[in-house]
Design a protein around this motif. Structure first.
Motif, PDB file in Angstrom:
ATOM      1  N   TRP A   8      35.026 -11.618  45.240  1.00 28.35           N
ATOM      2  CA  TRP A   8      33.753 -10.699  44.662  1.00 28.35           C
ATOM      3  C   TRP A   8      33.102 -11.694  43.848  1.00 28.35           C
ATOM      4  O   TRP A   8      31.703 -11.491  43.256  1.00 28.35           O
ATOM      5  N   THR A   9      33.372 -12.764  42.827  1.00 30.12           N
ATOM      6  CA  THR A   9      33.074 -13.972  41.792  1.00 30.12           C
ATOM      7  C   THR A   9      32.431 -14.681  42.222  1.00 30.12           C
ATOM      8  O   THR A   9      30.977 -15.822  41.498  1.00 30.12           O
ATOM      9  N   PHE A  11      29.112 -16.148  43.981  1.00 30.65           N
ATOM     10  CA  PHE A  11      28.268 -15.360  44.217  1.00 30.65           C
ATOM     11  C   PHE A  11      27.484 -15.898  45.210  1.00 30.65           C
ATOM     12  O   PHE A  11      26.513 -16.318  46.331  1.00 30.65           O
ATOM     13  N   GLU A  12      27.747 -17.494  45.145  1.00 30.96           N
ATOM     14  CA  GLU A  12      27.066 -18.305  46.506  1.00 30.96           C
ATOM     15  C   GLU A  12      27.242 -18.971  46.887  1.00 30.96           C
ATOM     16  O   GLU A  12      27.195 -18.811  48.892  1.00 30.96           O
ATOM     17  N   GLU A  13      29.151 -18.768  47.423  1.00 29.06           N
ATOM     18  CA  GLU A  13      29.909 -18.795  48.638  1.00 29.06           C
ATOM     19  C   GLU A  13      29.328 -17.207  49.323  1.00 29.06           C
ATOM     20  O   GLU A  13      28.620 -17.341  51.022  1.00 29.06           O
ATOM     21  N   ILE A  14      29.013 -16.193  48.968  1.00 31.42           N
ATOM     22  CA  ILE A  14      28.905 -14.840  49.706  1.00 31.42           C
ATOM     23  C   ILE A  14      27.404 -14.584  49.623  1.00 31.42           C
ATOM     24  O   ILE A  14      26.787 -14.433  51.007  1.00 31.42           O
ATOM     25  N   ALA A  15      26.326 -15.751  49.027  1.00 30.57           N
ATOM     26  CA  ALA A  15      24.777 -15.480  49.922  1.00 30.57           C
ATOM     27  C   ALA A  15      24.979 -16.670  50.652  1.00 30.57           C
ATOM     28  O   ALA A  15      24.057 -16.446  51.439  1.00 30.57           O
ATOM     29  N   LEU A  16      25.211 -17.183  50.715  1.00 32.66           N
ATOM     30  CA  LEU A  16      25.284 -19.171  51.709  1.00 32.66           C
ATOM     31  C   LEU A  16      25.724 -17.834  53.047  1.00 32.66           C
ATOM     32  O   LEU A  16      24.865 -17.868  54.355  1.00 32.66           O
ATOM     33  N   ASP A  48      40.157  -9.640  46.190  1.00 36.85           N
ATOM     34  CA  ASP A  48      41.255  -9.583  44.686  1.00 36.85           C
ATOM     35  C   ASP A  48      41.792  -8.332  44.262  1.00 36.85           C
ATOM     36  O   ASP A  48      40.957  -7.275  44.417  1.00 36.85           O
ATOM     37  N   GLU A  49      42.580  -8.030  44.822  1.00 31.86           N
ATOM     38  CA  GLU A  49      43.264  -6.347  44.675  1.00 31.86           C
ATOM     39  C   GLU A  49      43.244  -6.248  42.470  1.00 31.86           C
ATOM     40  O   GLU A  49      42.780  -5.027  42.801  1.00 31.86           O
ATOM     41  N   ASP A  50      43.473  -7.143  41.757  1.00 27.38           N
ATOM     42  CA  ASP A  50      43.481  -6.425  40.849  1.00 27.38           C
ATOM     43  C   ASP A  50      41.634  -7.150  40.455  1.00 27.38           C
ATOM     44  O   ASP A  50      41.500  -7.111  39.265  1.00 27.38           O
ATOM     45  N   HIS A  51      40.943  -7.033  41.149  1.00 23.57           N
ATOM     46  CA  HIS A  51      39.375  -7.199  40.889  1.00 23.57           C
ATOM     47  C   HIS A  51      38.437  -5.858  41.636  1.00 23.57           C
ATOM     48  O   HIS A  51      38.607  -6.386  43.004  1.00 23.57           O
ATOM     49  N   ARG A  52      38.046  -5.203  40.694  1.00 20.38           N
ATOM     50  CA  ARG A  52      37.480  -3.914  41.489  1.00 20.38           C
ATOM     51  C   ARG A  52      35.411  -4.656  41.368  1.00 20.38           C
ATOM     52  O   ARG A  52      35.678  -4.810  40.298  1.00 20.38           O
ATOM     53  N   LEU A  58      27.430  -6.989  41.776  1.00 23.37           N
ATOM     54  CA  LEU A  58      26.863  -6.346  44.490  1.00 23.37           C
ATOM     55  C   LEU A  58      25.610  -6.767  43.231  1.00 23.37           C
ATOM     56  O   LEU A  58      24.391  -7.691  43.984  1.00 23.37           O
ATOM     57  N   GLU A  59      24.812  -6.669  42.285  1.00 25.48           N
ATOM     58  CA  GLU A  59      23.181  -7.207  41.625  1.00 25.48           C
ATOM     59  C   GLU A  59      23.644  -8.927  41.408  1.00 25.48           C
ATOM     60  O   GLU A  59      22.342  -9.287  41.925  1.00 25.48           O
ATOM     61  N   ALA A  60      24.548  -8.907  40.876  1.00 28.48           N
ATOM     62  CA  ALA A  60      24.532 -10.753  40.907  1.00 28.48           C
ATOM     63  C   ALA A  60      24.426 -11.276  42.416  1.00 28.48           C
ATOM     64  O   ALA A  60      23.893 -12.274  42.355  1.00 28.48           O
ATOM     65  N   ILE A  61      25.380 -10.836  43.235  1.00 24.18           N
ATOM     66  CA  ILE A  61      25.149 -11.312  44.828  1.00 24.18           C
ATOM     67  C   ILE A  61      23.920 -11.122  45.399  1.00 24.18           C
ATOM     68  O   ILE A  61      23.809 -11.772  46.207  1.00 24.18           O
TER      69      ILE A  61
END
Length: 86
Positions: A8-9, A11-16, A48-52, A58-61
């Motif tokens: 989730w964190t 962001f650049e990889e997700i955006a691509l 990651d199960e420990d990261h909600r 979502l705004e950063a993404i």
């Protein structure tokens, strides 16, 4: 060889990934619940199960996705003058 994963964190990889998977989508018109589904459906995404996930993530993404589109969404990030023939 295993496919690289990202969470989730990253962001650049997700955006691509979003630019590649949904080239005709306007990120500004995607609701956060839908954005979550789009991200979770990206190849290589592994939460990651420990990261909600929360609204700030979502705004950063969404912002990273918009920025990636503004940058052209391509891998070539070299110098590009505004008007090289001036």
């Amino acid at each position: 060889m295993d496919e690289p994963t990202f969470g989730w964190t990253e962001f650049e990889e997700i955006a691509l990934g979003l630019v590649e998977a949904h080239p005709d989508r306007d990120p500004a018109g995607v609701s956060f619940p839908e954005l979550r589904e789009l991200v979770e459906g990206l190849p290589g995404f592994s939460a990651d199960e420990d990261h909600r996930v929360n609204e700030q993530i979502l705004e950063a993404i969404q912002s990273a996705w918009l920025e990636e589109l503004a940058d052209g969404g391509d891998e070539d990030r070299g110098y590009h003058p505004n008007n090289p023939f001036r």
